[in-house]
Design a protein around this motif. Structure first.
Motif, PDB file in Angstrom:
ATOM      1  N   THR A  49       0.668  17.383  -0.258  1.00 47.38           N
ATOM      2  CA  THR A  49       0.298  18.776   0.008  1.00 47.38           C
ATOM      3  C   THR A  49      -1.147  19.082  -0.334  1.00 47.38           C
ATOM      4  N   ARG A  50      -1.755  18.275  -1.204  1.00 45.22           N
ATOM      5  CA  ARG A  50      -3.158  18.539  -1.554  1.00 45.22           C
ATOM      6  C   ARG A  50      -3.823  17.234  -1.976  1.00 45.22           C
ATOM      7  N   VAL A  51      -5.107  17.180  -1.750  1.00 42.52           N
ATOM      8  CA  VAL A  51      -5.921  16.029  -2.125  1.00 42.52           C
ATOM      9  C   VAL A  51      -7.255  16.551  -2.669  1.00 42.52           C
ATOM     10  N   PRO A  52      -7.693  16.092  -3.852  1.00 38.89           N
ATOM     11  CA  PRO A  52      -7.039  15.136  -4.746  1.00 38.89           C
ATOM     12  C   PRO A  52      -5.725  15.697  -5.285  1.00 38.89           C
ATOM     13  N   GLY A  53      -4.797  14.777  -5.552  1.00 45.53           N
ATOM     14  CA  GLY A  53      -3.505  15.204  -6.045  1.00 45.53           C
ATOM     15  C   GLY A  53      -2.553  14.035  -6.141  1.00 45.53           C
ATOM     16  N   PRO A  54      -1.289  14.305  -6.497  1.00 43.55           N
ATOM     17  CA  PRO A  54      -0.317  13.234  -6.691  1.00 43.55           C
ATOM     18  C   PRO A  54       0.310  12.782  -5.372  1.00 43.55           C
ATOM     19  N   LEU A  55       0.632  11.504  -5.311  1.00 43.78           N
ATOM     20  CA  LEU A  55       1.398  10.928  -4.206  1.00 43.78           C
ATOM     21  C   LEU A  55       2.670  10.355  -4.810  1.00 43.78           C
ATOM     22  N   ARG A  56       3.800  10.892  -4.430  1.00 46.12           N
ATOM     23  CA  ARG A  56       5.085  10.504  -5.005  1.00 46.12           C
ATOM     24  C   ARG A  56       5.735   9.430  -4.137  1.00 46.12           C
ATOM     25  N   VAL A  57       6.193   8.367  -4.776  1.00 47.14           N
ATOM     26  CA  VAL A  57       6.850   7.257  -4.087  1.00 47.14           C
ATOM     27  C   VAL A  57       8.231   7.059  -4.692  1.00 47.14           C
ATOM     28  N   GLU A  58       9.258   7.029  -3.836  1.00 49.02           N
ATOM     29  CA  GLU A  58      10.636   6.829  -4.275  1.00 49.02           C
ATOM     30  C   GLU A  58      11.228   5.617  -3.560  1.00 49.02           C
ATOM     31  N   VAL A  59      12.336   5.107  -4.087  1.00 47.72           N
ATOM     32  CA  VAL A  59      13.015   3.984  -3.454  1.00 47.72           C
ATOM     33  C   VAL A  59      14.509   4.248  -3.469  1.00 47.72           C
ATOM     34  N   ILE A  60      15.158   3.917  -2.343  1.00 48.50           N
ATOM     35  CA  ILE A  60      16.609   4.041  -2.207  1.00 48.50           C
ATOM     36  C   ILE A  60      17.167   2.640  -2.020  1.00 48.50           C
ATOM     37  N   GLY A  61      18.066   2.221  -2.889  1.00 54.61           N
ATOM     38  CA  GLY A  61      18.633   0.880  -2.808  1.00 54.61           C
ATOM     39  C   GLY A  61      20.042   0.886  -2.262  1.00 54.61           C
ATOM     40  N   PHE A  62      20.444  -0.205  -1.623  1.00 54.23           N
ATOM     41  CA  PHE A  62      21.795  -0.350  -1.064  1.00 54.23           C
ATOM     42  C   PHE A  62      22.409  -1.650  -1.588  1.00 54.23           C
ATOM     43  N   PRO A  63      23.204  -1.657  -2.659  1.00 54.14           N
ATOM     44  CA  PRO A  63      23.503  -0.523  -3.545  1.00 54.14           C
ATOM     45  C   PRO A  63      22.442  -0.298  -4.618  1.00 54.14           C
ATOM     46  N   SER A  64      21.635  -1.324  -4.883  1.00 52.24           N
ATOM     47  CA  SER A  64      20.614  -1.183  -5.915  1.00 52.24           C
ATOM     48  C   SER A  64      19.357  -1.890  -5.431  1.00 52.24           C
ATOM     49  N   ALA A  65      18.269  -1.605  -6.098  1.00 52.07           N
ATOM     50  CA  ALA A  65      16.996  -2.219  -5.725  1.00 52.07           C
ATOM     51  C   ALA A  65      16.298  -2.689  -6.984  1.00 52.07           C
ATOM     52  N   PRO A  66      15.532  -3.758  -6.902  1.00 52.55           N
ATOM     53  CA  PRO A  66      14.787  -4.229  -8.073  1.00 52.55           C
ATOM     54  C   PRO A  66      13.630  -3.296  -8.393  1.00 52.55           C
ATOM     55  N   THR A  67      13.045  -3.495  -9.548  1.00 51.93           N
ATOM     56  CA  THR A  67      11.825  -2.765  -9.877  1.00 51.93           C
ATOM     57  C   THR A  67      10.707  -3.237  -8.970  1.00 51.93           C
ATOM     58  N   LEU A  68      10.029  -2.300  -8.339  1.00 52.67           N
ATOM     59  CA  LEU A  68       8.958  -2.627  -7.406  1.00 52.67           C
ATOM     60  C   LEU A  68       7.613  -2.318  -8.044  1.00 52.67           C
ATOM     61  N   ASP A  69       6.720  -3.284  -7.978  1.00 52.66           N
ATOM     62  CA  ASP A  69       5.347  -3.058  -8.419  1.00 52.66           C
ATOM     63  C   ASP A  69       4.555  -2.467  -7.255  1.00 52.66           C
ATOM     64  N   LEU A  70       3.826  -1.406  -7.521  1.00 51.95           N
ATOM     65  CA  LEU A  70       3.082  -0.701  -6.483  1.00 51.95           C
ATOM     66  C   LEU A  70       1.586  -0.807  -6.749  1.00 51.95           C
ATOM     67  N   ARG A  71       0.849  -0.967  -5.672  1.00 52.36           N
ATOM     68  CA  ARG A  71      -0.614  -0.971  -5.753  1.00 52.36           C
ATOM     69  C   ARG A  71      -1.144  -0.183  -4.563  1.00 52.36           C
ATOM     70  N   LEU A  72      -1.729   0.972  -4.823  1.00 56.77           N
ATOM     71  CA  LEU A  72      -2.224   1.847  -3.769  1.00 56.77           C
ATOM     72  C   LEU A  72      -3.745   1.708  -3.697  1.00 56.77           C
ATOM     73  N   ARG A  73      -4.238   1.379  -2.494  1.00 52.28           N
ATOM     74  CA  ARG A  73      -5.676   1.206  -2.293  1.00 52.28           C
ATOM     75  C   ARG A  73      -6.168   2.100  -1.175  1.00 52.28           C
ATOM     76  N   SER A  74      -7.252   2.816  -1.432  1.00 52.79           N
ATOM     77  CA  SER A  74      -7.899   3.604  -0.392  1.00 52.79           C
ATOM     78  C   SER A  74      -8.757   2.676   0.448  1.00 52.79           C
ATOM     79  N   VAL A  75      -8.507   2.654   1.751  1.00 54.50           N
ATOM     80  CA  VAL A  75      -9.293   1.809   2.640  1.00 54.50           C
ATOM     81  C   VAL A  75     -10.728   2.314   2.734  1.00 54.50           C
ATOM     82  N   THR A  76     -10.924   3.614   2.546  1.00 55.59           N
ATOM     83  CA  THR A  76     -12.250   4.211   2.696  1.00 55.59           C
ATOM     84  C   THR A  76     -13.209   3.789   1.598  1.00 55.59           C
TER      85      THR A  76
END
Length: 418
Positions: A49-76
């Motif tokens: 909704t706004r920048v700069p600001g938070p980006l929320r990331v969620e995960v839905i597992g079937f039935p469960s999901a492992p812990t995911l390591d995230l790395r967000l990079r701005s291409v710009t």
């Protein structure tokens, strides 16, 4: 004239709410299915909704999901932030600007790089005219009333009030026509290509495995490389299609082995997924994808597995459940080219998966045909599909649905008489 002015103002007020709801495009969540570390999951990148600001990331597992390591990079500008996410524990990453970004997701020694754009809606360009017209009309209305109070003839007041009414009428007209007026592109949107009306060439594919000759019971990587048919360059402009960058169906020739997975983008134009086969022989691959500014495409290929047949371990996460289920096809002997109804009794209440309550995948016995349709929206614990078998012959079919326990696959066959 005063009555007309009030009527126009009332029209603006009554119609403003739905127009505002249409104007405020806060964006939508980006849902991407991934098959990683032996698990089927859906990654959800929430709308910004706004920048700069938070980006929320969620995960839905079937039935469960492992812990995911995230790395967000701005291409710009290359700015990088990291985090982790598990079901029920979303990650919150900070973004500093709109535009192209890459989200690297890692688990179990595998990783995928997901390109996406951070978009923030700028609102409708017509809002200035709407609120500007209301503001000017208000000033003119006040001026008209004051002019009428000090001018006995009232001719000037009439003129000023008429102009105010015209301003309100223009604002009301824009509100009414807003759904059909061109919208402004959100901040961070990709410029539209000049050749978008012509579409883009169809994708060519190369299917390989690592190792080149996988053995029964051993884990291997199925790789699909995508190339532009006119330039030979890697195709890296896939759009999200039914909540996935690509859907990969892998079956043995006899149809006893079946996998519907969502490969990881490991490099531009390269998709990979880890598999394990339980029988030797030739395997058929089908890739469903959609290229930006082009239609859906189905790409086929094959590979060979060596060794002796080996029963798959029940606990092997790479093997989907083949659950018993009651399947009813109406009519019992479908006619080629005419719609038939396939009804599946489920064990448990289906939950949405890939945006649908259920999926039906149909393959011709010779492997030359593959169909994929979705559930019709039947309430309760039954799935209903409509499908037209293209020609007489034997068809292998798999109905799939998700519950809280995981993804269930129900295999069956259909004979279409001549």
């Amino acid at each position: 004239m005063i009555r007309l002015l009030c009527l126009v103002g009332l029209l603006v007020v009554l119609l403003a709410s739905p127009a505002a709801a249409h104007d405020v495009k806060a964006g939508s969540d980006l849902r991407i299915a991934q098959t990683i570390a032996g698990a089927e999951l859906t990654l959800v990148i929430k709308a910004t909704t706004r920048v700069p600001g938070p980006l929320r990331v969620e995960v839905i597992g079937f039935p469960s999901a492992p812990t995911l390591d995230l790395r967000l990079r701005s291409v710009t500008d290359g700015r990088v932030v990291t985090g982790t996410v598990t079901p029920g524990r979303p990650a919150q990453l900070r973004v500093e600007e709109t535009g192209p970004h890459e989200l690297t997701v890692g688990a179990g020694g595998e990783s995928a790089v997901i390109p996406f754009r951070v978009l923030v809606d700028r609102g409708s360009g017509w809002e200035f005219l709407i609120y500007g017209g209301l503001f000017v009309a208000g000033l003119l209305l006040v001026g008209g009333l004051l002019t009428g109070a000090f001018n006995r003839r009232g001719r000037s007041a009439f003129v000023v009030t008429a102009v105010a009414a015209a301003g309100l009428a223009v604002a009301a007209l824009i509100v009414i026509l807003d759904p059909w007026l061109p919208a402004r592109s959100p901040d961070g949107a990709e410029p539209r290509p000049t050749d978008s009306l012509l579409g883009r060439p169809y994708v060519q594919r190369v299917v390989t495995t690592i190792p080149a000759a996988p053995a029964v019971g051993e884990e291997f990587v199925a790789r699909v490389e995508l190339f532009d048919g006119s330039t030979g360059r890697p195709v890296d402009d896939l759009t999200i299609h039914h909540e996935a960058m690509a859907h990969l169906v892998v079956t043995s020739e006899d149809g006893r082995y079946f996998r519907h997975v969502h490969p990881l983008r490991t490099a531009p134009g390269r998709l990979e997924v880890r598999l394990r086969a339980d029988r030797p022989g030739r395997y058929l691959t089908y890739v469903e994808l959609e290229r930006t500014d082009s239609g859906g495409q189905l790409l086929t290929g094959s590979f060979t597995v060596t060794g002796a047949a080996k029963p798959a371990a029940a606990s092997d996460p790479a093997i989907q459940d083949a659950a018993a289920g009651t399947v009813t096809v109406t009519p019992a002997a479908p006619q080629a080219g005419r719609a038939a109804t396939v009804e599946v009794a489920t064990s448990g209440t289906p939950r949405p998966w890939l945006g649908m309550a259920g999926h039906l995948i149909v393959r011709g016995a010779d492997g030359e045909f593959l169909g994929h349709v979705h559930e019709m929206g039947t309430p309760g614990s039954r799935l209903r599909f409509t499908f037209s078998f293209p020609a007489p012959g034997r068809y292998l079919a798999w109905a799939q649905y998700a519950t809280d326990r995981g993804i269930t696959t129900v295999p069956f066959t259909v004979e279409v008489p001549r």
